[in-house]
Design a protein around this motif. Sequence first.
Motif, PDB file in Angstrom:
ATOM      1  N   ARG A  45     -25.800   4.458 -16.669  1.00  0.00           N
ATOM      2  CA  ARG A  45     -26.811   4.841 -17.648  1.00  0.00           C
ATOM      3  C   ARG A  45     -27.871   5.688 -16.954  1.00  0.00           C
ATOM      4  O   ARG A  45     -28.314   5.373 -15.840  1.00  0.00           O
ATOM      5  CB  ARG A  45     -27.447   3.592 -18.264  1.00  0.00           C
ATOM      6  N   GLU A  46     -28.287   6.770 -17.632  1.00  0.00           N
ATOM      7  CA  GLU A  46     -29.274   7.667 -17.042  1.00  0.00           C
ATOM      8  C   GLU A  46     -30.374   8.004 -18.031  1.00  0.00           C
ATOM      9  O   GLU A  46     -30.157   8.027 -19.245  1.00  0.00           O
ATOM     10  CB  GLU A  46     -28.600   8.971 -16.573  1.00  0.00           C
ATOM     11  N   LEU A  47     -31.556   8.276 -17.482  1.00  0.00           N
ATOM     12  CA  LEU A  47     -32.686   8.653 -18.305  1.00  0.00           C
ATOM     13  C   LEU A  47     -32.482  10.047 -18.887  1.00  0.00           C
ATOM     14  O   LEU A  47     -32.076  10.977 -18.185  1.00  0.00           O
ATOM     15  CB  LEU A  47     -33.967   8.638 -17.473  1.00  0.00           C
ATOM     16  N   VAL A  48     -32.801  10.181 -20.181  1.00  0.00           N
ATOM     17  CA  VAL A  48     -32.712  11.468 -20.857  1.00  0.00           C
ATOM     18  C   VAL A  48     -34.105  12.018 -21.164  1.00  0.00           C
ATOM     19  O   VAL A  48     -34.359  13.216 -21.031  1.00  0.00           O
ATOM     20  CB  VAL A  48     -31.897  11.340 -22.160  1.00  0.00           C
ATOM     21  N   ALA A  49     -35.003  11.145 -21.584  1.00  0.00           N
ATOM     22  CA  ALA A  49     -36.356  11.577 -21.913  1.00  0.00           C
ATOM     23  C   ALA A  49     -37.256  10.356 -21.953  1.00  0.00           C
ATOM     24  O   ALA A  49     -36.823   9.262 -22.318  1.00  0.00           O
ATOM     25  CB  ALA A  49     -36.394  12.303 -23.252  1.00  0.00           C
ATOM     26  N   HIS A  50     -38.516  10.576 -21.593  1.00  0.00           N
ATOM     27  CA  HIS A  50     -39.490   9.489 -21.547  1.00  0.00           C
ATOM     28  C   HIS A  50     -40.802   9.978 -22.135  1.00  0.00           C
ATOM     29  O   HIS A  50     -41.187  11.142 -21.935  1.00  0.00           O
ATOM     30  CB  HIS A  50     -39.692   9.051 -20.092  1.00  0.00           C
ATOM     31  N   ILE A  51     -41.473   9.088 -22.867  1.00  0.00           N
ATOM     32  CA  ILE A  51     -42.779   9.444 -23.420  1.00  0.00           C
ATOM     33  C   ILE A  51     -43.715   8.257 -23.246  1.00  0.00           C
ATOM     34  O   ILE A  51     -43.369   7.118 -23.558  1.00  0.00           O
ATOM     35  CB  ILE A  51     -42.668   9.881 -24.893  1.00  0.00           C
ATOM     36  N   SER A  52     -44.893   8.544 -22.733  1.00  0.00           N
ATOM     37  CA  SER A  52     -45.868   7.482 -22.514  1.00  0.00           C
ATOM     38  C   SER A  52     -46.620   7.184 -23.806  1.00  0.00           C
ATOM     39  O   SER A  52     -46.496   7.888 -24.812  1.00  0.00           O
ATOM     40  CB  SER A  52     -46.851   7.901 -21.421  1.00  0.00           C
ATOM     41  N   ILE A  69     -38.630  14.928 -26.850  1.00  0.00           N
ATOM     42  CA  ILE A  69     -38.938  13.566 -27.283  1.00  0.00           C
ATOM     43  C   ILE A  69     -40.311  13.565 -27.942  1.00  0.00           C
ATOM     44  O   ILE A  69     -41.230  14.266 -27.506  1.00  0.00           O
ATOM     45  CB  ILE A  69     -38.883  12.574 -26.104  1.00  0.00           C
ATOM     46  N   SER A  70     -40.447  12.772 -29.000  1.00  0.00           N
ATOM     47  CA  SER A  70     -41.732  12.632 -29.676  1.00  0.00           C
ATOM     48  C   SER A  70     -41.809  11.220 -30.247  1.00  0.00           C
ATOM     49  O   SER A  70     -40.798  10.515 -30.325  1.00  0.00           O
ATOM     50  CB  SER A  70     -41.883  13.679 -30.780  1.00  0.00           C
ATOM     51  N   ARG A  71     -43.017  10.834 -30.637  1.00  0.00           N
ATOM     52  CA  ARG A  71     -43.160   9.493 -31.192  1.00  0.00           C
ATOM     53  C   ARG A  71     -44.204   9.493 -32.298  1.00  0.00           C
ATOM     54  O   ARG A  71     -45.119  10.322 -32.306  1.00  0.00           O
ATOM     55  CB  ARG A  71     -43.533   8.475 -30.103  1.00  0.00           C
ATOM     56  N   ASP A  72     -44.025   8.561 -33.211  1.00  0.00           N
ATOM     57  CA  ASP A  72     -44.955   8.357 -34.314  1.00  0.00           C
ATOM     58  C   ASP A  72     -45.490   6.934 -34.169  1.00  0.00           C
ATOM     59  O   ASP A  72     -44.777   5.974 -34.453  1.00  0.00           O
ATOM     60  CB  ASP A  72     -44.226   8.547 -35.647  1.00  0.00           C
ATOM     61  N   THR A  77     -41.955   4.528 -34.056  1.00  0.00           N
ATOM     62  CA  THR A  77     -40.678   5.250 -33.974  1.00  0.00           C
ATOM     63  C   THR A  77     -40.738   6.335 -32.908  1.00  0.00           C
ATOM     64  O   THR A  77     -41.762   6.999 -32.754  1.00  0.00           O
ATOM     65  CB  THR A  77     -40.335   5.864 -35.339  1.00  0.00           C
ATOM     66  N   VAL A  78     -39.641   6.490 -32.204  1.00  0.00           N
ATOM     67  CA  VAL A  78     -39.494   7.572 -31.237  1.00  0.00           C
ATOM     68  C   VAL A  78     -38.302   8.419 -31.652  1.00  0.00           C
ATOM     69  O   VAL A  78     -37.316   7.906 -32.195  1.00  0.00           O
ATOM     70  CB  VAL A  78     -39.333   7.029 -29.800  1.00  0.00           C
ATOM     71  N   TYR A  79     -38.417   9.714 -31.417  1.00  0.00           N
ATOM     72  CA  TYR A  79     -37.378  10.663 -31.815  1.00  0.00           C
ATOM     73  C   TYR A  79     -36.875  11.427 -30.595  1.00  0.00           C
ATOM     74  O   TYR A  79     -37.593  11.589 -29.613  1.00  0.00           O
ATOM     75  CB  TYR A  79     -37.936  11.662 -32.828  1.00  0.00           C
TER      76      TYR A  79
END
Length: 120
Positions: A45-52, A69-72, A77-79
């Motif tokens: 498994r590998e990281l694709v995207a991260h958001i703080s 990557i984005s989040r609401d 929810t994260v997209y």
Amino acid sequence: QVQVVESGGGSVQPGGSLRLSCAVSGSISWINDMGWYRQAPGKERELVAHISVRGSTNYPDFVKGRFIISRDHAKNTVYLQMNSLKPEDTAVYYCNAVVKPVIGREVDYWGRGTQVTVSS
């Protein structure tokens, strides 16, 4: 309890786009970092995207310029918007969320994954 549910996977031709969503629900006080990982057959498994929690993002080189990557916060929810998809992007994509439940300490939660297949 906390639930993490991904959606939006599917099959697409090379060069196409997909948008993944991940909704976190349950007895939540707050959500810290969120991220997307993937695992292809026979690979780790590998990281694709991260958001703080403040919206800072981080991507590995192999998706930079293609994935967003984005989040609401209001929807918990994260997209993951995936563009210019390649056959090597084929994998099961997993959502990760660091969640502080109402009761208990912060915990890493994972979804069950959603399949993304890129093929002509």
